[in-house]
Design a protein around this motif. Structure first.
Motif, mmCIF file in Angstrom:
data_model
loop_
_atom_site.group_PDB
_atom_site.id
_atom_site.type_symbol
_atom_site.label_atom_id
_atom_site.label_comp_id
_atom_site.label_asym_id
_atom_site.label_seq_id
_atom_site.Cartn_x
_atom_site.Cartn_y
_atom_site.Cartn_z
ATOM 1 N N MET A 26 0.841 -1.194 0.000
ATOM 2 C CA MET A 26 0.000 0.000 0.000
ATOM 3 C C MET A 26 0.883 1.253 0.000
ATOM 4 S SD MET A 26 -3.196 1.172 2.371
ATOM 5 C CE MET A 26 -2.513 1.610 3.965
ATOM 6 N N TYR A 27 0.465 2.189 -0.818
ATOM 7 C CA TYR A 27 1.176 3.463 -0.894
ATOM 8 C C TYR A 27 0.153 4.581 -0.734
ATOM 9 C CZ TYR A 27 4.119 7.226 -2.838
ATOM 10 O OH TYR A 27 4.834 8.386 -3.036
ATOM 11 N N ALA A 28 0.439 5.529 0.139
ATOM 12 C CA ALA A 28 -0.453 6.688 0.272
ATOM 13 C C ALA A 28 0.350 7.953 0.027
ATOM 14 C CB ALA A 28 -1.080 6.728 1.661
ATOM 15 N N CYS A 29 -0.258 8.883 -0.686
ATOM 16 C CA CYS A 29 0.425 10.138 -0.961
ATOM 17 C C CYS A 29 0.483 10.987 0.302
ATOM 18 C CB CYS A 29 -0.312 10.916 -2.052
ATOM 19 S SG CYS A 29 -0.087 10.177 -3.673
ATOM 20 N N GLY A 30 1.677 11.317 0.685
ATOM 21 C CA GLY A 30 1.874 12.153 1.865
ATOM 22 C C GLY A 30 1.952 13.613 1.458
ATOM 23 N N VAL A 63 3.251 -4.018 3.576
ATOM 24 C CA VAL A 63 4.289 -2.992 3.451
ATOM 25 C C VAL A 63 3.579 -1.706 3.075
ATOM 26 C CG1 VAL A 63 6.444 -2.295 2.370
ATOM 27 C CG2 VAL A 63 5.935 -4.723 2.658
ATOM 28 N N TYR A 64 3.611 -0.766 3.988
ATOM 29 C CA TYR A 64 2.892 0.485 3.803
ATOM 30 C C TYR A 64 3.901 1.624 3.646
ATOM 31 C CZ TYR A 64 0.220 4.646 5.322
ATOM 32 O OH TYR A 64 -0.336 5.895 5.427
ATOM 33 N N ALA A 65 3.815 2.319 2.517
ATOM 34 C CA ALA A 65 4.715 3.450 2.274
ATOM 35 C C ALA A 65 3.912 4.740 2.169
ATOM 36 C CB ALA A 65 5.503 3.225 0.988
ATOM 37 N N ARG A 66 4.413 5.776 2.795
ATOM 38 C CA ARG A 66 3.798 7.101 2.666
ATOM 39 C C ARG A 66 4.938 8.095 2.463
ATOM 40 N NH1 ARG A 66 1.679 8.851 7.956
ATOM 41 N NH2 ARG A 66 3.818 9.545 8.116
ATOM 42 N N LEU A 104 -1.549 12.423 16.862
ATOM 43 C CA LEU A 104 -2.842 11.916 16.388
ATOM 44 C C LEU A 104 -2.854 10.380 16.370
ATOM 45 C CD1 LEU A 104 -3.407 14.425 13.441
ATOM 46 C CD2 LEU A 104 -4.609 14.401 15.624
ATOM 47 N N TYR A 105 -1.812 9.798 16.952
ATOM 48 C CA TYR A 105 -1.684 8.344 17.031
ATOM 49 C C TYR A 105 -1.592 7.693 15.650
ATOM 50 C CZ TYR A 105 -2.639 9.421 21.806
ATOM 51 O OH TYR A 105 -2.550 9.979 23.056
ATOM 52 N N VAL A 106 -1.036 8.440 14.720
ATOM 53 C CA VAL A 106 -0.761 7.886 13.398
ATOM 54 C C VAL A 106 0.592 7.183 13.492
ATOM 55 C CG1 VAL A 106 -0.195 8.474 11.001
ATOM 56 C CG2 VAL A 106 -2.074 9.647 12.173
ATOM 57 N N LEU A 107 0.590 5.882 13.254
ATOM 58 C CA LEU A 107 1.836 5.123 13.330
ATOM 59 C C LEU A 107 2.717 5.441 12.119
ATOM 60 C CD1 LEU A 107 0.334 1.663 14.353
ATOM 61 C CD2 LEU A 107 1.338 3.382 15.871
ATOM 62 N N ALA A 108 4.001 5.331 12.303
ATOM 63 C CA ALA A 108 4.913 5.568 11.183
ATOM 64 C C ALA A 108 4.696 4.485 10.136
ATOM 65 C CB ALA A 108 6.348 5.531 11.680
ATOM 66 N N PRO A 109 4.716 4.857 8.858
ATOM 67 C CA PRO A 109 4.609 3.830 7.813
ATOM 68 C C PRO A 109 5.879 2.980 7.801
ATOM 69 C CG PRO A 109 5.099 5.964 6.852
ATOM 70 C CD PRO A 109 4.900 6.197 8.320
ATOM 71 N N ILE A 221 1.030 -2.290 -7.426
ATOM 72 C CA ILE A 221 0.803 -2.430 -5.985
ATOM 73 C C ILE A 221 -0.667 -2.747 -5.725
ATOM 74 C CG2 ILE A 221 2.712 -0.919 -5.370
ATOM 75 C CD1 ILE A 221 0.652 1.308 -4.852
ATOM 76 N N ASP A 222 -0.947 -3.203 -4.502
ATOM 77 C CA ASP A 222 -2.331 -3.575 -4.184
ATOM 78 C C ASP A 222 -3.220 -2.343 -4.013
ATOM 79 O OD1 ASP A 222 -2.270 -6.440 -4.101
ATOM 80 O OD2 ASP A 222 -0.992 -6.283 -2.333
ATOM 81 N N ILE A 223 -2.762 -1.426 -3.184
ATOM 82 C CA ILE A 223 -3.606 -0.268 -2.872
ATOM 83 C C ILE A 223 -2.811 1.020 -3.016
ATOM 84 C CG2 ILE A 223 -4.926 0.921 -1.059
ATOM 85 C CD1 ILE A 223 -5.550 -1.820 0.130
#
Length: 445
Positions: A26-30, A63-66, A104-109, A221-223
């Motif tokens: 998973m990749y999210a645009c930061g 595997v989560y990347a931001r 904000l309890y956002v965990l590190a990618p 990638i999946d997401i």
RNA sequence: GGCCACUUGGCGGAGUGGUUACGCAGCGGCCUGCAAAGCCGUGGACGCCAGUUCGAAUCUGGCAGUGGCCUCCA
């Protein structure tokens, strides 16, 4: 239980099955780090953090990347104004984002790539596109050749012919087609730049995501996630360049977009200036309260940001903590598993409002239950899954609470009890008022 | 101009072709020295107009309103 998620690409809720169960990607645009982030950036981070937590629960090896965009015209503009290197600006606001996200309890990618660390990969990427005719050189710029990609517009549901070129921004003269976008642009001598086969310059905005995804997660990638406002042109362009670079392999199997925040009747945005900064909000409200406010609406819905919403969240969170107070100290966090109904709500397109409804009902049932400990475990397990109830009754956070160990406060509580035992209610109420002013709520019994 | 989304009670907000969502606030009661918390109970909703149906807030069509995108954005 299967996991379903709404895929913006197909405009349907679909069952999510990873392409490779051993490596879910998973990749999210930061953010672009040219200033402090607003709560809309926070929503996106929270939503994808929540999604990552739930995916991790369901699948092994996520595997989560931001990413962090640390090279961009906006950063350069700020650096000129402040008369410092653009890397100084980028570093400063990266730190600010990290601080805000943590609260904000956002965990590190798992991976947090910075654009400037991938210049070589981006140059190679462009080179590939030039070789297969998907890009062209014009006036010292390298541009992506949209006419070479028939699927352009599929994600955002638009056709090139239907777009009104120059509706908002004037079309640059060096473009063959108004929809063509910059892959590489020249940098003047006094600005940050890197050497490339096309001269000293810097990458276009969309390129970094494609290059970093390819580097770390693979060609498909999946997401892929991000705010709804990134659908066009950012994600559309990412798809175009990646598909053309990677022998027509799709960039992502699922596209997930979070809805935008609004201030009253218009969207909250940096350009409109009607935003609330995370750092300012965090001065007044606990990060968990803000997180609850965000998760109380479904991630795809627009959310009107208001003080009412926050104040409601304060009360709700208070009650959740009250329902587990003291019991939570008797349990082992490792034993806390999420409730099945909560899980099935989250597995259904990350329906956090529905999950919260179940969480509230568990919370309510504790006081009258024979089996409190099991309910507390289930409550904490459920809340933890979406990053809530991160504290225990004896945490520092509750210093200003009835569990306070501060001697002065404990003495006041003792004095009040004595007064009450003596039926000196005038005195006991006086002490109660003092305690309330100190932020301590008194719950007799 | 084109494309897309949304519209649920005082507020927030899910969901479903027929049965209480839920939370906050409100109201009544129990408990309490009084509160708070807790408990019991309770009122109140599906934008408008048609159609399909035994039955629609839920499906279809139209209308209205709100918002988003059409190269800055999470």
């Amino acid at each position: 239980m299967e996991f379903k998620i709404y895929n913006s690409y197909t405009r349907k809720k679909e069952i999510f099955i990873p392409a490779n169960p051993n490596k879910v990607t998973m990749y999210a645009c930061g953010p672009t780090v040219y200033g402090p982030g607003h709560i809309g950036n926070g929503r996106s981070a929270i939503v994808f953090d929540c999604l990552a937590r739930v995916l991790r629960f369901k699948f092994d090896n996520l595997v989560y990347a931001r990413n962090i965009t640390d090279i961009d015209d906006k950063i350069i503009n700020v650096s000129k104004r402040e008369k410092v290197e653009s890397s100084v600006i980028a570093k400063k606001f990266t730190k600010q984002y990290h601080d805000d996200f943590k609260k904000l309890y956002v965990l590190a990618p798992d991976i947090e790539p910075f654009a400037t660390n991938y210049i070589d990969q981006m140059i190679k990427f462009i080179d590939n596109l030039l070789k297969n005719n998907s890009a062209y050189l014009s006036d010292s710029h390298v541009l992506f050749n949209v006419s070479n990609f028939p699927d352009y517009g599929k994600l955002s549901g638009r056709k090139i012919e239907e777009m009104k070129p120059g509706a908002r921004i004037e079309v640059a003269s060096y473009k063959k087609n108004p929809s063509d976008f910059v892959l590489w642009k020249p940098s003047p001598e006094n600005e940050i730049g890197w050497d490339s086969p096309w001269g000293r310059g810097r990458p276009g905005w969309h390129l970094e995501c494609s290059a970093m995804i390819k580097e770390h997660l693979g060609e498909t990638i999946d997401i892929h996630g991000g705010g709804e406002d990134l659908t066009f042109p950012h994600h559309e362009n990412e798809i175009a360049q990646s598909v053309c670079c990677n022998e027509n392999n799709p960039l992502a199997r699922f596209w997930v977009h979070n809805g935008l925040l609004r201030s009253e009747n218009t969207k909250m945005s940096k350009s409109l200036g009607n935003f609330v900064l995370m750092k300012d909000l965090l001065k007044e409200y606990d990060g968990e309260v803000i997180r609850l406010a965000i998760l109380s609406s479904h991630y795809r819905q627009p959310l009107i940001w208001s003080n009412d919403l926050l104040n409601q969240s304060i009360k709700t969170l208070d009650k959740l903590y009250l329902s587990i107070a003291s019991y939570d100290l008797e349990i082992d966090i490792e034993d806390c598993n999420p409730d099945e109904e909560v899980l099935s709500a989250l597995y259904d397109d990350l329906n956090t409002p529905k999950a919260l409804a179940k969480i509230f009902s568990i919370s309510k049932s504790i006081s009258k239950s024979e089996n409190k400990i099991n309910l507390v475990k289930s409550l904490i397990g459920s809340a933890n899954l979406i990053g809530l109830l991160n504290h225990r009754s004896d945490d520092e956070k509750f210093k200003n609470n009835i569990y306070d160990t501060d001697e002065k406060i404990q003495n006041l509580i003792k004095e009040r009890k004595l007064a009450r035992d003596n039926k000196d209610y005038l005195e006991s109420d006086r002490i109660r008022d003092i305690l309330i002013k100190l932020g301590i709520k008194i719950n007799d019994k």
